[in-house]
Write an enzyme that holds these catalytic residues in place. Structure first.
Site, PDB file in Angstrom:
ATOM      1  N   GLU B 214      30.835  -2.856  39.635  1.00 22.87           N
ATOM      2  CA  GLU B 214      31.529  -2.248  38.508  1.00 22.87           C
ATOM      3  C   GLU B 214      31.783  -3.317  37.457  1.00 22.87           C
ATOM      4  O   GLU B 214      31.532  -4.499  37.691  1.00 22.87           O
ATOM      5  CB  GLU B 214      32.820  -1.558  38.959  1.00 22.87           C
ATOM      6  CG  GLU B 214      33.801  -2.472  39.660  1.00 22.87           C
ATOM      7  CD  GLU B 214      34.982  -1.722  40.287  1.00 22.87           C
ATOM      8  OE1 GLU B 214      34.815  -0.578  40.738  1.00 22.87           O
ATOM      9  OE2 GLU B 214      36.075  -2.290  40.323  1.00 22.87           O
ATOM     10  N   HIS B 252      41.137  -0.570  39.202  1.00 21.70           N
ATOM     11  CA  HIS B 252      40.999  -1.793  39.984  1.00 21.70           C
ATOM     12  C   HIS B 252      41.434  -2.978  39.144  1.00 21.70           C
ATOM     13  O   HIS B 252      41.083  -3.073  37.969  1.00 21.70           O
ATOM     14  CB  HIS B 252      39.542  -2.016  40.404  1.00 21.70           C
ATOM     15  CG  HIS B 252      39.087  -1.044  41.453  1.00 21.70           C
ATOM     16  ND1 HIS B 252      37.762  -0.808  41.708  1.00 21.70           N
ATOM     17  CD2 HIS B 252      39.771  -0.253  42.289  1.00 21.70           C
ATOM     18  CE1 HIS B 252      37.656   0.084  42.681  1.00 21.70           C
ATOM     19  NE2 HIS B 252      38.866   0.446  43.042  1.00 21.70           N
TER      20      HIS B 252
END
Lengths: 385, 299
Positions: B214, B252
């Site tokens: 990511e 995150h």
């Protein structure tokens, strides 16, 4: 959590890092004369307190030699909407202005401590060419940037501080002052669980070194160790984002038309990407979390629907430990409390998916079921048009 | 063979008697995981889920021969729990806990690295991750066991539910997984992509790897370099966060584009140039892997 300049400088002062004489922050013109007095005799610097770099160029920082000039400057800055290269096209409204005494600048230096993922610890970044944006300097003149990694347990040893001072070409009488300053900056970083402490510029004046600007970013995960900071309202969040934080939902507003509710941050990002790939634009990032129960789903619907740009809602849940039938009942219960008003596409996958889909199909609400992620994204894009 | 975990793995669960620990330890036991002990300071000498509870990991390891630790300890105490497990001599530490301060992890990582340099290697996975599973043999984490299927695809990922998506799709294609590793979404993690790719490359039970990255950091760029220089097995890359704006953290702690670094474009470019097959549409992970492997088999 990012701190504003004046908050950062309060931390600097507490760590004996020299800063310009401060008149404090004002929120109205009436507070200006007292602030000027506190800052000492002019000239003064009038600085907009917003979380964005490039304030000077955008008219958010002004010099004033007289109190009349100071009043004009403060008047123009207070309440202005500041657009800089870091605000992504949106403006930031200025509600606080910092008043400071001016400084005689002989040299500008760049100095910061940043959490370096690769080095697994803090790294000091310094350059004799201060004042400039560090990203630009790094791109255009990488050789002008000094790096020094720091042990997260023991801080910066004297010799390493000294080496930096000499590499920066500081005059001999300022070496000791710099060493003290950079070591204090490192302690501040470690003590307050920072991810960034930046002084740009650090200036050399006839009276020594001084932090002319300051930027501190605190690691959100460590806020439990800093209750005094945790209490503070994060000025970066929109009202919707604040409400989400209260409900323990991870929500970030974006500018598209498809509201998203997904479990898990990675899948939430992945769902947004798939919407874009299908020709649409997401209205938000929303991670409803692993325990997507009725209460959380209700809260999430309420948040998404408060955004007037939302023309359709896409729910994408991969039921792992949380079973799909539980999630389906949660969605149905939430829909009894929330007036939807826009089309709803639901994609369920994982544990008990058949039961979950049956529940949604037999309910008397209009839900567009989707087979997989691509199907869901395409359907959402279509109904949002 | 598989990586990190096998049928022979003996697990100790730290934070065993707490709500989260109990719930997930039960699920792991139902899957067939060999949990041999639990640790909760102050509960030593009791029995929980039919397993002995110890006050310290040191004692648990000495009495039961545990070699893998699974951690559910709350964030403020989790870094210490990792150090305790490493000190007690387990080979693998899997930390599920979310929200550990980055500086705590920086300190933990330095200790583990120093230990490795001195010849004692402790592999840490996580924190803020779903854990590790070798389908059909051992589940050490919070992932739903039933979506997995024993097979020959290795999966490594920074995200939880996105991993499930890849697992589900590869299972649907009849491929199955050798081992699935969630390395976690934090800025500093015990293992990074390169560590796990290296293990998969050396694992005879793995034919190909799906790597789910990511935005944020440079772990994917490092993985691209490693792939080009050292790997022979095909790797399929997925990068989430193409539509994420810079400067905003996407859930995150590690998923943030800062100062123009860690962008989706730079990661995709690095992976493509290294020869990794980048899957653009998340929905086609399983289908892409199946198609490419079939083509390779027929050549």
């Amino acid at each position: 959590m990012k701190l504003l300049e004046y908050e950062s400088k309060e931390l600097f002062r507490a760590h004996r890092i020299p800063v310009p004489p401060s008149g404090g922050v004002i929120r109205s013109l009436a507070q200006l004369p007292a602030a000027l007095r506190r800052a000492g005799k002019g000239p003064w610097v009038i600085k907009a307190q917003v979380l964005a770099g490039g304030r000077g160029k955008a008219g958010g920082i002004k010099m004033a030699r007289t109190s009349v000039e100071a009043r004009q400057a403060a008047k123009s800055i207070l309440g202005m909407t500041l657009v800089t290269h870091q605000t992504q096209g949106q403006g930031l409204k200025v509600s606080e202005v910092l008043i400071e005494g001016g400084a005689k600048i002989e040299r500008e230096i760049y100095l910061s401590v940043v959490m370096d993922r690769k080095a697994c610890g803090p790294t000091i970044i310094a350059s004799a060419e201060g004042g400039m944006e560090i990203e630009r300097l790094a791109a255009e003149k990488p050789e002008a940037i000094l790096r020094q990694s720091v042990d997260p347990g023991t801080g910066l040893p004297d010799f390493a501080a000294r080496r930096l001072a000499f590499q920066l070409g500081l005059p001999p009488q300022h070496i000791a002052g710099f060493c003290h300053l950079v070591r204090s900056l490192v302690w501040l970083f470690l003590e307050h669980d920072c991810s960034l402490v930046e002084v740009n510029p650090l200036v050399l004046t006839p009276n020594g070194l001084m932090a002319l600007d300051g930027k501190v970013v605190i690691d959100d995960n460590a806020l439990f160790r800093h209750p005094e900071l945790a209490k503070r309202q994060d000025p970066e969040l929109s009202s919707l984002e604040r409400a989400a934080k209260k409900a323990d939902l991870s929500y970030i507003g974006l500018d598209g038309s498809i509201g998203c509710m997904v479990n898990g941050a990675g899948l939430a990002m992945g769902t947004m990407d798939t919407i874009v790939l299908a020709g649409g634009r997401p209205a938000n990032f929303l991670d409803v979390g692993g325990a997507a129960d009725e209460a959380r789903v209700t809260k999430a619907f309420q948040l998404i629907l408060k955004d007037p740009k939302v023309k359709a809602v896409l729910v994408n849940i991969f039921g792992g430990i949380v079973k799909c039938d539980m999630i389906a009942s949660g969605i149905l219960a939430a829909l009894k409390k929330v007036k939807l008003g826009v089309p709803l596409v639901v994609r369920l996958q994982g544990t008990n998916v058949e039961k979950g889909r049956a529940l949604l199909a037999h309910a008397k609400v209009n839900i567009i079921p989707a087979e997989d992620l691509w199907d869901a994204a395409r359907k959402a894009v279509e109904v949002a048009r | 063979m598989s990586i990190l975990l096998s049928k022979e793995s003996r697990l100790v669960v730290q934070g065993f008697t707490g709500g989260t620990g109990t719930f997930h330890a039960k699920q792991c036991l139902e899957y067939g995981t060999n949990i041999v002990a639990g640790v909760t300071p102050g509960r030593g000498g009791t029995v929980h889920l039919d397993r002995p509870v110890f006050n310290t990991v040191f004692e648990a390891v000495r009495q039961t021969g545990a070699d893998v630790s699974l951690i559910f300890v709350p964030a403020p105490f989790a870094a210490d729990a990792v150090l305790e497990a490493a000190d007690a001599g387990v080979a693998v530490v899997i930390c599920i806990t979310e929200g550990i301060p980055v500086l705590d992890m920086a300190r933990v990582k330095r200790v583990l690295d120093a230990s490795a340099r001195a010849g004692v290697r402790v592999r840490m996975v996580g924190p803020n991750c779903p854990g590790v599973i070798t389908p059909g043999e051992c589940k050490a984490g919070i992932m739903p066991g039933y979506i997995h299927k024993p097979g020959r695809i290795g999966i490594v990922s920074r995200s939880g539910t996105l991993t499930y998506e890849a697992v589900y799709q590869t299972s649907q294609q009849g491929l199955g997984q050798s081992t699935v590793v969630g390395i976690g979404g934090d800025p500093i993690t015990g293992s990074n992509f390169v560590d796990i790719l290296e293990l998969f490359e050396g694992d005879p039970a793995t034919d190909a790897v799906v790597m789910i990255g990511e935005i944020g950091g440079s772990a994917e760029e490092d993985a691209a370099r490693f792939y080009r220089e050292r790997m022979t097995k095909p790797v399929f890359g997925v990068i989430a966060g193409r539509s994420a704006p810079s400067g905003r953290r996407m859930g995150h702690a590690g998923a943030i584009i800062e100062g123009g670094l860690g962008t989706h474009a730079s990661k995709v470019k690095a992976l493509r140039e290294a020869g990794v097959i980048v899957v653009k549409n998340l929905n086609e992970i399983g289908a892409t892997v199946a198609r490419v492997l079939k083509k390779k088999a027929s050549v």
